[in-house]
Design a protein around this motif. Structure first.
Motif, mmCIF file in Angstrom:
data_model
loop_
_atom_site.group_PDB
_atom_site.id
_atom_site.type_symbol
_atom_site.label_atom_id
_atom_site.label_comp_id
_atom_site.label_asym_id
_atom_site.label_seq_id
_atom_site.Cartn_x
_atom_site.Cartn_y
_atom_site.Cartn_z
ATOM 1 N N MET A 101 54.469 38.940 25.960
ATOM 2 C CA MET A 101 54.083 40.327 26.137
ATOM 3 C C MET A 101 52.834 40.383 27.004
ATOM 4 S SD MET A 101 53.182 42.996 23.184
ATOM 5 C CE MET A 101 53.285 44.697 23.513
ATOM 6 N N LYS A 102 52.861 41.219 28.037
ATOM 7 C CA LYS A 102 51.743 41.347 28.948
ATOM 8 C C LYS A 102 50.676 42.253 28.357
ATOM 9 C CE LYS A 102 52.331 40.538 33.733
ATOM 10 N NZ LYS A 102 52.470 41.030 35.037
ATOM 11 N N SER A 103 49.428 41.886 28.624
ATOM 12 C CA SER A 103 48.302 42.700 28.183
ATOM 13 C C SER A 103 48.188 43.929 29.077
ATOM 14 C CB SER A 103 47.016 41.869 28.277
ATOM 15 O OG SER A 103 45.902 42.687 28.103
ATOM 16 N N SER A 104 47.688 45.031 28.519
ATOM 17 C CA SER A 104 47.502 46.239 29.322
ATOM 18 C C SER A 104 46.184 46.183 30.085
ATOM 19 C CB SER A 104 47.542 47.481 28.422
ATOM 20 O OG SER A 104 46.491 47.410 27.474
ATOM 21 N N ARG A 105 45.341 45.192 29.756
ATOM 22 C CA ARG A 105 44.075 45.033 30.478
ATOM 23 C C ARG A 105 44.348 44.430 31.846
ATOM 24 N NH1 ARG A 105 40.115 41.825 26.659
ATOM 25 N NH2 ARG A 105 40.953 40.323 28.100
ATOM 26 N N PRO A 106 43.603 44.878 32.866
ATOM 27 C CA PRO A 106 43.798 44.283 34.190
ATOM 28 C C PRO A 106 43.379 42.814 34.181
ATOM 29 C CG PRO A 106 41.921 45.784 34.204
ATOM 30 C CD PRO A 106 42.573 45.896 32.858
ATOM 31 N N GLU A 107 44.086 42.011 34.955
ATOM 32 C CA GLU A 107 43.771 40.593 35.030
ATOM 33 C C GLU A 107 42.450 40.410 35.777
ATOM 34 O OE1 GLU A 107 45.779 36.620 36.807
ATOM 35 O OE2 GLU A 107 47.080 38.111 35.856
ATOM 36 N N ARG A 108 41.628 39.523 35.275
ATOM 37 C CA ARG A 108 40.329 39.245 35.877
ATOM 38 C C ARG A 108 40.213 37.750 36.154
ATOM 39 N NH1 ARG A 108 36.866 43.592 35.686
ATOM 40 N NH2 ARG A 108 37.573 45.288 34.367
ATOM 41 N N THR A 109 39.393 37.415 37.125
ATOM 42 C CA THR A 109 39.210 36.022 37.499
ATOM 43 C C THR A 109 37.737 35.649 37.424
ATOM 44 O OG1 THR A 109 39.785 34.344 39.134
ATOM 45 C CG2 THR A 109 39.027 36.450 39.987
ATOM 46 N N THR A 110 37.485 34.366 37.403
ATOM 47 C CA THR A 110 36.127 33.840 37.320
ATOM 48 C C THR A 110 35.430 33.915 38.673
ATOM 49 O OG1 THR A 110 36.819 31.617 37.910
ATOM 50 C CG2 THR A 110 36.843 32.193 35.552
ATOM 51 N N ILE A 111 34.136 33.659 38.660
ATOM 52 C CA ILE A 111 33.389 33.631 39.915
ATOM 53 C C ILE A 111 33.916 32.516 40.824
ATOM 54 C CG2 ILE A 111 31.514 32.169 39.031
ATOM 55 C CD1 ILE A 111 29.602 33.925 40.804
ATOM 56 N N GLY A 112 34.287 31.380 40.223
ATOM 57 C CA GLY A 112 34.861 30.289 41.013
ATOM 58 C C GLY A 112 36.199 30.674 41.621
ATOM 59 N N GLY A 113 36.988 31.416 40.858
ATOM 60 C CA GLY A 113 38.290 31.858 41.361
ATOM 61 C C GLY A 113 38.166 32.809 42.536
ATOM 62 N N ILE A 114 37.273 33.776 42.422
ATOM 63 C CA ILE A 114 37.118 34.748 43.514
ATOM 64 C C ILE A 114 36.459 34.090 44.719
ATOM 65 C CG2 ILE A 114 34.894 35.816 42.922
ATOM 66 C CD1 ILE A 114 37.919 37.898 43.698
ATOM 67 N N ALA A 115 35.507 33.188 44.464
ATOM 68 C CA ALA A 115 34.859 32.467 45.566
ATOM 69 C C ALA A 115 35.888 31.628 46.321
ATOM 70 C CB ALA A 115 33.733 31.595 45.034
ATOM 71 N N GLY A 116 36.731 30.936 45.581
ATOM 72 C CA GLY A 116 37.762 30.114 46.206
ATOM 73 C C GLY A 116 38.759 30.936 47.006
ATOM 74 N N ARG A 149 36.261 44.777 47.246
ATOM 75 C CA ARG A 149 34.883 44.955 47.685
ATOM 76 C C ARG A 149 34.390 43.711 48.424
ATOM 77 N NH1 ARG A 149 30.240 48.270 44.742
ATOM 78 N NH2 ARG A 149 31.704 49.878 45.334
ATOM 79 N N VAL A 150 34.741 42.518 47.952
ATOM 80 C CA VAL A 150 34.365 41.283 48.645
ATOM 81 C C VAL A 150 34.978 41.287 50.051
ATOM 82 C CG1 VAL A 150 34.660 38.757 48.682
ATOM 83 C CG2 VAL A 150 33.985 39.918 46.558
ATOM 84 N N ALA A 151 36.231 41.688 50.160
ATOM 85 C CA ALA A 151 36.891 41.752 51.470
ATOM 86 C C ALA A 151 36.181 42.744 52.388
ATOM 87 C CB ALA A 151 38.361 42.126 51.301
ATOM 88 N N VAL A 152 35.764 43.887 51.848
ATOM 89 C CA VAL A 152 35.027 44.882 52.643
ATOM 90 C C VAL A 152 33.706 44.281 53.136
ATOM 91 C CG1 VAL A 152 33.753 47.069 52.508
ATOM 92 C CG2 VAL A 152 36.069 46.913 51.571
ATOM 93 N N ILE A 153 32.992 43.621 52.247
ATOM 94 C CA ILE A 153 31.709 43.016 52.622
ATOM 95 C C ILE A 153 31.913 41.985 53.722
ATOM 96 C CG2 ILE A 153 29.803 41.560 51.805
ATOM 97 C CD1 ILE A 153 30.264 42.923 48.998
#
Length: 134
Positions: free
Chosen positions: A1-16, A53-57
């Motif tokens: 069952m999928k969570s209704s919360r949006p999926e989030r990633t770590t700082i390492g994940g977004i940096a990568g 937002r990272v992509a915009v920056i």
């Protein structure tokens, strides 16, 4: 069952994902450009909106915008148009200068003279530097 919360990633994940060092994201956060959520342990958790937002920056930095200007773009709608008009004009000026430089380089690449500075065509292209018409 999928969570209704949006999926989030770590700082390492977004940096990568963007090919960045994590300290860059921390710096942007300190500068007020990012505000990722925190988990119960206080670790940063980035949602898809943060990735946007990272992509915009990154795109704004590629265009030569300073972090202060990017902050206006992101967070100050009342000043956004005025600041961005000035930045757009500055970018047009840089693009025009880069196009002139490219013409000079392409001319030199195509020149058969031993000393390119003696080439009449090269000198014509170089003369554009002093002209406002090109």
């Amino acid at each position: 069952m999928k969570s209704s919360r949006p999926e989030r990633t770590t700082i390492g994940g977004i940096a990568g994902r963007f090919g960045l060092a994590t300290h860059v994201l921390r710096h942007w956060e300190a500068e007020g450009l990012l505000d990722p959520a925190r988990d119960t342990a206080g670790r940063r958790r980035y949602a898809e909106a943060d990735a946007t937002r990272v992509a915009v920056i990154l795109r704004a930095k590629e265009a030569g915008l300073s972090l202060d200007t990017i902050r206006v773009l992101i967070a100050e709608p009342a000043r956004r148009r005025t600041v961005l008009r000035a930045e757009a004009e500055a970018l047009r000026t840089r693009i025009a200068a880069a196009q002139k430089s490219l013409r000079l380089l392409e001319c030199a690449l195509g020149c058969g003279h031993e000393d390119v500075t003696r080439c009449a065509h090269f000198q014509e292209v170089l003369a554009e530097r002093g002209s406002s018409e090109s």
